[in-house]
Design an enzyme around this catalytic site. Sequence first.
Site, PDB file in Angstrom:
ATOM      1  N   PHE A 100       1.097   5.161   0.903  1.00 36.15           N
ATOM      2  CA  PHE A 100       0.498   6.178   1.758  1.00 36.15           C
ATOM      3  C   PHE A 100       1.078   7.543   1.398  1.00 36.15           C
ATOM      4  O   PHE A 100       2.262   7.648   1.055  1.00 36.15           O
ATOM      5  CB  PHE A 100       0.793   5.897   3.238  1.00 36.15           C
ATOM      6  CG  PHE A 100       0.233   4.597   3.751  1.00 36.15           C
ATOM      7  CD1 PHE A 100      -0.958   4.566   4.456  1.00 36.15           C
ATOM      8  CD2 PHE A 100       0.904   3.402   3.533  1.00 36.15           C
ATOM      9  CE1 PHE A 100      -1.472   3.362   4.937  1.00 36.15           C
ATOM     10  CE2 PHE A 100       0.409   2.204   4.005  1.00 36.15           C
ATOM     11  CZ  PHE A 100      -0.780   2.181   4.703  1.00 36.15           C
TER      12      PHE A 100
ATOM     13  N   THR B 190       0.853  -1.186   0.000  1.00 39.04           N
ATOM     14  CA  THR B 190       0.000   0.000   0.000  1.00 39.04           C
ATOM     15  C   THR B 190       0.888   1.234   0.000  1.00 39.04           C
ATOM     16  O   THR B 190       1.904   1.278   0.692  1.00 39.04           O
ATOM     17  CB  THR B 190      -0.931   0.028   1.227  1.00 39.04           C
ATOM     18  OG1 THR B 190      -1.865  -1.060   1.127  1.00 39.04           O
ATOM     19  CG2 THR B 190      -1.715   1.332   1.298  1.00 39.04           C
TER      20      THR B 190
END
Length: 276
Positions: free
Chosen positions: A176, A174
Site C-alpha cells: 500500500f 499487498t
Amino acid sequence: MKRIAIQGERGSFHDIAAHAYFTDEQVQLTCCTTFEEVFEKVGEDPTAIAMLAIENTIAGSLLHNYELLRASGTTVVGEQRLHIQHCICCLPDDDWSTVVEVHSHPVALMQCRSFLGNHPGIKAVEAEDTAGAAAYIAQKQCRGWAAICSAEAARLYGMKILEDSIEDNKHNFTRFLVTCHPHKADFLRPLTEVDKASIVFSLPHEEGSLSKVLTILSFYDINLTKIQSLPVIGHEWEYLFYVDLTFDNLTRYRQSIDAITPLVKSIKILGEYREH
C-alpha cells in the site's frame, strides 16, 4: 488525529494497513467506494491522507491506481506491506450446512480459488469490498450467505468464522502507498530519512533509450525494485515507465535524477519515502 481516505469499509485490508502504518496514532477513516473517490476526498481536504493498494504478490500491479496517482497531484510519503489472510464467515446461526453463497471482492475470490473449488455447492458472488460484504450480510441478516474477508472484519461485524487462512497462497502480500498533499509531505516523512522513491517518465522513440537510463541509475548505485510500463493513451507505441528506486545516499539519488532528465521526454517524482 490522522484523517485517512480508504477504498472499502471498516475492517477492510486498507483499514488494517492504515492502522498498521499509523501505529499508536488516532485514525479517522473516510470510507470510499472507489479509488477515484479516495483521491477526490484528498483533493477536497488538503489535510487528508490517502491509503491505496498498488500491487499484490499474486494479482500483480493495480494498473489503474498508477494512473490515478500520477494524475492526482499527491505525493507518496510512505508504504506499508500487509500479509493478506482471508477467512470465510457467516451469521452466527448459519454453518456449513446452511451456507449456499459466498460474497467477496473478485480479487479475494480469485485468491481463494482452490478453497472454493473444494466447496462446489457454494456459489461465489462478486462484491465491491471484502469487509463490505461482511457488513452487508450482518446488517441485512442474509441467512445462507457467507463472506470472504479478514478475520478482523468478521469480528467487527459479529460474524462467525467458519474457517480462517483459506487463501491458496500463504505468501500473499499487498503493498500500500500512503499519499497526501505535497504541502503536508514534510510533516509525515523527514527527507533526511528517505531511502526509496517512486518516479514516472516517458522516453523518446529512440533505440536504446531505456537502456541508457538504466545504465545511469546503475552508475549512481540506484537499485530498481520495480518497473511497470503503461501505454500513453492516444499515442501509439508510447509508454510511461513507473519505477521504484532504493538508495543509500540521498545526494547520489538526486544526482541520478538530474543525470537521466536530459534523456527522457518527461519525468515526475511521485514521492520520496522510507522503504517498509
